[in-house]
Design a protein around this motif. Structure first.
Motif, PDB file in Angstrom:
ATOM      1  N   GLY A 388      -3.744 -30.141  36.050  1.00 39.73           N
ATOM      2  CA  GLY A 388      -2.391 -29.563  34.925  1.00 39.73           C
ATOM      3  C   GLY A 388      -2.830 -28.627  33.999  1.00 39.73           C
ATOM      4  N   ASN A 389      -2.194 -27.531  33.876  1.00 39.13           N
ATOM      5  CA  ASN A 389      -2.456 -26.091  33.062  1.00 39.13           C
ATOM      6  C   ASN A 389      -1.945 -26.998  31.421  1.00 39.13           C
ATOM      7  OD1 ASN A 389       0.811 -25.315  32.689  1.00 39.13           O
ATOM      8  ND2 ASN A 389       0.917 -25.541  34.616  1.00 39.13           N
ATOM      9  N   LYS A 390      -2.443 -25.947  30.324  1.00 42.80           N
ATOM     10  CA  LYS A 390      -1.828 -26.147  29.497  1.00 42.80           C
ATOM     11  C   LYS A 390       0.022 -26.335  28.706  1.00 42.80           C
ATOM     12  CE  LYS A 390      -3.362 -24.778  24.809  1.00 42.80           C
ATOM     13  NZ  LYS A 390      -3.597 -23.262  23.914  1.00 42.80           N
ATOM     14  N   SER A 391       0.447 -25.342  29.415  1.00 45.27           N
ATOM     15  CA  SER A 391       1.638 -25.437  29.414  1.00 45.27           C
ATOM     16  C   SER A 391       2.194 -26.727  29.610  1.00 45.27           C
ATOM     17  CB  SER A 391       2.493 -24.260  30.328  1.00 45.27           C
ATOM     18  OG  SER A 391       2.261 -22.881  30.227  1.00 45.27           O
ATOM     19  N   GLU A 392       1.851 -27.326  30.692  1.00 43.75           N
ATOM     20  CA  GLU A 392       2.430 -28.779  31.299  1.00 43.75           C
ATOM     21  C   GLU A 392       1.889 -29.751  29.993  1.00 43.75           C
ATOM     22  OE1 GLU A 392       2.225 -27.791  36.346  1.00 43.75           O
ATOM     23  OE2 GLU A 392       0.267 -29.349  34.872  1.00 43.75           O
ATOM     24  N   MET A 393       1.040 -29.645  29.547  1.00 47.98           N
ATOM     25  CA  MET A 393       0.869 -30.197  28.692  1.00 47.98           C
ATOM     26  C   MET A 393       1.059 -30.908  27.356  1.00 47.98           C
ATOM     27  SD  MET A 393      -2.268 -31.999  30.227  1.00 47.98           S
ATOM     28  CE  MET A 393      -3.091 -32.850  28.284  1.00 47.98           C
ATOM     29  N   ASP A 413      -6.336 -26.102  29.250  1.00 45.44           N
ATOM     30  CA  ASP A 413      -6.274 -25.042  28.205  1.00 45.44           C
ATOM     31  C   ASP A 413      -5.945 -23.890  28.614  1.00 45.44           C
ATOM     32  OD1 ASP A 413      -6.301 -24.444  24.878  1.00 45.44           O
ATOM     33  OD2 ASP A 413      -7.907 -23.146  24.833  1.00 45.44           O
ATOM     34  N   VAL A 414      -5.408 -23.461  29.674  1.00 45.85           N
ATOM     35  CA  VAL A 414      -4.894 -22.380  30.376  1.00 45.85           C
ATOM     36  C   VAL A 414      -3.658 -22.285  30.543  1.00 45.85           C
ATOM     37  CG1 VAL A 414      -4.947 -20.980  32.617  1.00 45.85           C
ATOM     38  CG2 VAL A 414      -7.206 -22.294  31.266  1.00 45.85           C
ATOM     39  N   ALA A 415      -2.698 -21.739  29.693  1.00 42.38           N
ATOM     40  CA  ALA A 415      -1.360 -20.873  30.314  1.00 42.38           C
ATOM     41  C   ALA A 415      -1.110 -20.600  31.455  1.00 42.38           C
ATOM     42  CB  ALA A 415      -1.249 -20.225  28.918  1.00 42.38           C
ATOM     43  N   LYS A 416      -0.361 -21.662  32.325  1.00 41.81           N
ATOM     44  CA  LYS A 416       0.249 -21.049  33.490  1.00 41.81           C
ATOM     45  C   LYS A 416       0.430 -19.845  33.852  1.00 41.81           C
ATOM     46  CE  LYS A 416       2.516 -23.277  37.039  1.00 41.81           C
ATOM     47  NZ  LYS A 416       1.942 -23.686  37.996  1.00 41.81           N
ATOM     48  N   THR A 417       0.874 -18.822  32.482  1.00 39.32           N
ATOM     49  CA  THR A 417       1.122 -17.249  32.826  1.00 39.32           C
ATOM     50  C   THR A 417      -0.119 -16.550  33.386  1.00 39.32           C
ATOM     51  OG1 THR A 417       1.686 -16.703  30.884  1.00 39.32           O
ATOM     52  CG2 THR A 417       3.296 -16.626  32.204  1.00 39.32           C
ATOM     53  N   LEU A 418      -1.095 -17.275  32.626  1.00 38.39           N
ATOM     54  CA  LEU A 418      -3.008 -17.406  32.659  1.00 38.39           C
ATOM     55  C   LEU A 418      -2.634 -17.741  34.308  1.00 38.39           C
ATOM     56  CD1 LEU A 418      -5.211 -15.484  31.810  1.00 38.39           C
ATOM     57  CD2 LEU A 418      -5.756 -17.727  29.464  1.00 38.39           C
ATOM     58  N   VAL A 419      -2.281 -18.808  34.174  1.00 43.75           N
ATOM     59  CA  VAL A 419      -3.133 -19.299  35.814  1.00 43.75           C
ATOM     60  C   VAL A 419      -3.522 -18.456  36.975  1.00 43.75           C
ATOM     61  CG1 VAL A 419      -2.737 -21.221  37.576  1.00 43.75           C
ATOM     62  CG2 VAL A 419      -2.637 -21.718  35.528  1.00 43.75           C
ATOM     63  N   TYR A 420      -1.456 -17.867  36.972  1.00 41.83           N
ATOM     64  CA  TYR A 420      -1.593 -16.659  37.534  1.00 41.83           C
ATOM     65  C   TYR A 420      -2.233 -15.539  38.013  1.00 41.83           C
ATOM     66  CZ  TYR A 420       2.683 -18.987  38.732  1.00 41.83           C
ATOM     67  OH  TYR A 420       4.067 -19.707  39.763  1.00 41.83           O
ATOM     68  N   GLN A 421      -2.465 -15.089  36.285  1.00 43.99           N
ATOM     69  CA  GLN A 421      -3.580 -13.420  36.583  1.00 43.99           C
ATOM     70  C   GLN A 421      -4.825 -14.085  36.997  1.00 43.99           C
ATOM     71  OE1 GLN A 421      -3.281 -12.545  32.565  1.00 43.99           O
ATOM     72  NE2 GLN A 421      -1.188 -13.446  32.067  1.00 43.99           N
ATOM     73  N   LEU A 422      -5.153 -15.205  36.882  1.00 42.98           N
ATOM     74  CA  LEU A 422      -6.872 -16.063  37.235  1.00 42.98           C
ATOM     75  C   LEU A 422      -6.983 -15.846  38.598  1.00 42.98           C
ATOM     76  CD1 LEU A 422      -7.320 -17.945  34.416  1.00 42.98           C
ATOM     77  CD2 LEU A 422      -8.479 -16.162  34.491  1.00 42.98           C
ATOM     78  N   CYS A 423      -5.760 -16.060  39.240  1.00 41.73           N
ATOM     79  CA  CYS A 423      -5.800 -16.185  40.432  1.00 41.73           C
ATOM     80  C   CYS A 423      -5.341 -14.523  41.335  1.00 41.73           C
ATOM     81  CB  CYS A 423      -4.483 -16.528  41.342  1.00 41.73           C
ATOM     82  SG  CYS A 423      -4.330 -18.999  41.120  1.00 41.73           S
ATOM     83  N   GLU A 424      -5.188 -13.785  40.634  1.00 36.94           N
ATOM     84  CA  GLU A 424      -5.077 -12.652  41.403  1.00 36.94           C
ATOM     85  C   GLU A 424      -5.961 -12.288  41.047  1.00 36.94           C
ATOM     86  OE1 GLU A 424      -1.703 -10.922  38.989  1.00 36.94           O
ATOM     87  OE2 GLU A 424      -0.339 -11.890  40.568  1.00 36.94           O
TER      88      GLU A 424
END
Length: 530
Positions: A388-393, A413-424
C-alpha cells in the motif's frame, strides 16, 4: 594535513561490529596517508539506539568499544558515541590518539521534532571542543549543531581553523541540498572550511543516504562522497583551506527516492536476519513497484511473489503479473482464493442474513490473501512486504489484517503519483514493469468494474491535498484557499482522521518525506478536534 571521513552503515546495538568497521576504515585511512579519521554521529552504536540508551549495561558495552579503539596507534580518531557521566547522558564525540583521550565534545543542540527525540535521552552540551592536529586547530560539531549559528561561532571563538561535523542525518526528498545550504551558512559566517560526514544505510523507518561532503572557505563543495554506499572520503587541508578532491555524482530526485527505498528494504531484511521477502502481486502498479524494489534490494533469488486471483481479477492482471515475474526471474506461485472465499461466506451466511453486500465482502477477500501470505511467511521465514502507498494510508483505502498484513510497508511514505514516477524511472534503467501495469486505471479488483476513483478523488488532487495537510501542516481552510474544491479537501481530511486507528497498526516503512506516518506522525486516535 589529510582528513578522512568514514561514511558507513552501522547496525544499531552491534557495538563490536561497528567498532570493527571503524577500525577497518582507520587502517584504510592510514594507508591513504590520513592524519585524522572522522566517524558519523553515534557511529559506535548506530542511530538511534532509542531506549537502549536507558540501560546501564549499554554504556558499559560502549566503553569497551571505545577502549578497543583507544589501542589503535598512528591516526587521530573522532568517534561519535553516547556517554553517561554521573546522572547525565550526552551525545558525544571523543578525540583519540595513540592511547590518549584528547578531548570530548557534547552535542549542544538536541533536536526534538520530526523523527528526533533526543531530549528524551540526552543532556545538551555547554562548551566547544577544539583540538590540534599537524598545527591546525579543528573544531568539532554534531549534526543539529550546524543548523544554528552559535555552536560554530563558539568553536571559532575557541580558535578553530576548520570545522568537523559528525552526522546521522536521515534522508527525505531534497535533504542533500538542505544540508549543504545550512553548512554553507556556517562557512559564510565563520570563514572556516567545513567537513561533513553522514551515516549510510537503513534503520527501521529511517534511511541514511551518506552523501558526505566538504566545503572550502568560499562555501563551494570541494569534496563529495557518493550516496547510499560506504566510502572513505579523503580531504586535504592546505594553506588554511580544504582543496578540491573527489566529486561523486549524486542521484537526481526520483533516483534518490528509489535508492532510499531499496536501501530501506535491503537493510531491514538483512539486519533483522530474514532470508528474503514475500509479497502479493495484483497486476497493479503498487505491487509491481514493490516487487522491483525488492529484487533490486535483495536479488531475485531471495524474493517470492504470489498472485492470488479471485473471480474479479482481470485476465490482464494475471498476464501482466506473469510477464513481470518472468522478466525478473523470481519464485512465483498462484493461489486461487475464490473457493476459500465461498467457504467463509457460507459460514457467515446465517449471521449476514438479510444484510446487503458491502465492503465487508471486499475486505474478506483481502484478509484471505493476507492470511495466505502470512502462512507462507511462517513456513518459509521470508518477511511479507506490504504494497500500500501513502495516498491509501491517508484515506484508509486499505484493509486491516488484509493488504496491511506484513512486516515492512515499502511504499508507506510514497504518494500514488510518485509511485508512477518511480515506475517510469525504473523502466528507464531496464524495462521490468509491463507498460500496461503503469497505464491502466488502478483498481483493487474486489468487485465488478471497480476503480480506485470510485471511492477516492483523482490521485493528483488527493496527493496535493495530502501533501499540504500532512506534510505541510496547512489547515483545511488554507488548502481550500489555495484553490482546491471544498468537498475534496473536507473529504480527505475526514478520511485521514477516522482512519488513524488503522495507521497505528500498520507495519513500519521507509521515510522519504519530511512527514511520514510513523515517528513523524503522532496524532491521537481518540480525537474530536476539528
Amino acid at each position: 594535513m589529510r582528513i578522512a571521513l568514514a561514511q558507513f552503515n552501522p547496525v544499531v546495538g552491534d557495538i563490536a561490529g561497528n567498532t570493527q568497521k571503524i577500525l577497518d576504515f582507520a587502517r584504510q585511512a592510514m594507508a591513504a596517508g590520513a592524519d585524522v579519521l572522522v566517524t558519523p554521529e553515534l557511529a559506535l552504536t548506530g542511530y538511534s539506539p532509542e531506549d537502549l540508551l536507558l540501560r546501564d549495561h549499554f554504556y558499559r558495552a560502549c566503553s569497551q568499544g571505545m577502549d578497543e579503539l583507544l589501542e589503535l596507534d598512528g591516526i587521530t580518531l573522532v568517534i561519535g558515541h553516547p556517554v553517561r557521566l554521573g546522572n547525565e547522558t550526552f551525545n558525544a564525540a571523543t578525540v583519540l590518539r595513540d592511547g590518549n583521550r584528547l578531548g570530548q565534545y557534547h552535542k549542544m543542540l538536541l533536536p526534538n521534532d520530526e523523527v528526533f527525540d533526543e531530549c528524551r535521552y540526552f543532556t545538551p552540551g555547554a562548551a566547544p571542543l577544539v583540538f590540534e592536529q599537524n598545527g591546525v586547530k579543528l573544531g568539532v560539531l554534531i549534526c543539529e549543531d550546524v543548523w544554528s549559528v552559535e555552536p560554530a561561532a563558539e568553536a571559532q571563538d575557541a580558535g578553530a581553523e576548520a570545522l568537523l561535523v559528525l552526522n546521522a542525518s536521515p534522508f527525505h526528498r531534497n535533504k542533500v541540498a538542505a544540508r549543504q545550504e545550512m553548512a554553507r551558512y556556517r562557512v559564510q559566517e565563520t570563514g572556516l572550511p567545513l567537513a561533513y560526514v553522514n551515516l549510510n544505510g537503513g534503520q527501521d523507518e529511517l534511511v541514511f543516504d551518506g552523501a558526505s561532503f566538504a566545503l572550502d572557505r568560499d562555501g563551494a563543495v570541494c569534496a563529495q562522497a557518493a550516496a547510499y554506499c560506504d566510502e572513505l572520503l579523503l580531504i586535504d587541508y592546505i594553506d588554511g583551506d580544504f582543496v578540491s578532491s573527489r566529486h561523486a555524482a549524486l542521484p537526481d530526485a526520483t533516483a534518490s527516492v528509489y535508492q532510499a527505498l531499496v536501501t530501506g528494504v535491503r537493510d531491514y531484511i538483512g539486519k533483522n536476519g530474514f532470508p528474503g521477502a514475500l509479497l502479493g502481486l495484483s497486476g497493479g502498479v503498487d505491487s509491481a513497484l514493490t516487487l522491483a524494489i525488492a529484487v533490486d534490494a535483495l536479488g531475485a533469488d531471495k524474493v517470492h511473489a504470489v498472485m492470488m486471483p479471485s473471480r474479479y481479477t482481470a485476465d490482464i492482471s494475471l498476464t501482466d503479473s506473469r510477464d513481470m515475474v518472468a522478466r525478473l526471474g523470481v519464485k512465483y506461485d498462484e493461489i486461487a482464493i475464490w473457493p476459500m472465499y465461498e467457504r467463509f461466506t457460507e459460514a457467515l451466511a446465517p449471521s449476514f442474513a438479510g444484510l446487503p453486500l458491502d465492503a465487508t465482502e471486499e475486505n474478506l477477500q483481502a484478509r484471505i490473501r493476507g492470511t495466505l501470505l502470512m502462512a507462507l511467511s511462517n513456513k518459509g521465514g521470508k518477511l511479507v512486504l506490504t504494497t500500500g502507498n501513502k495516498s491509501e494510508m491517508t484515506t484508509g483505502y486499505c484493509t486491516l489484517y488484509g493488504d496491511m498484513a506484513g512486516g515492512f510497508a515499502v511504499l508507506k511514505d510514497v504518494a500514488k503519483t510518485l509511485v508512477y514516477q518511480l515506475c517510469e524511472w525504473r523502466n528507464l534503467q531496464g524495462a521490468i514493469i509491463p507498460e500496461r501495469i503503469i497505464t491502466r486505471p488502478p483498481s483493487a479488483e474486489l468487485r465488478p468494474d471497480q476503480t480506485d476513483q470510485d471511492s477516492l478523488p483523482p490521485y493528483d488532487v488527493l496527493d496535493a491535498i495530502m501533501q499540504r495537510y500532512v506534510e505541510g501542516n496547512l489547515s483545511a481552510a488554507e488548502i481550500i484557499a489555495d484553490g482546491y474544491a471544498e468537498a475534496d479537501v473536507l473529504r480527505v481530511v475526514r478520511l485521514l482522521k477516522i482512519n488513524e486507528y488503522k495507521r497505528r497498526q500498520a507495519p513500519v516503512g521507509p521515510r522519504i518525506t519530511r512527514r511520514a506516518f510513523g515517528k513523524d506522525w503522532r496524532y491521537p486516535i481518540t480525537n474530536r478536534f476539528s
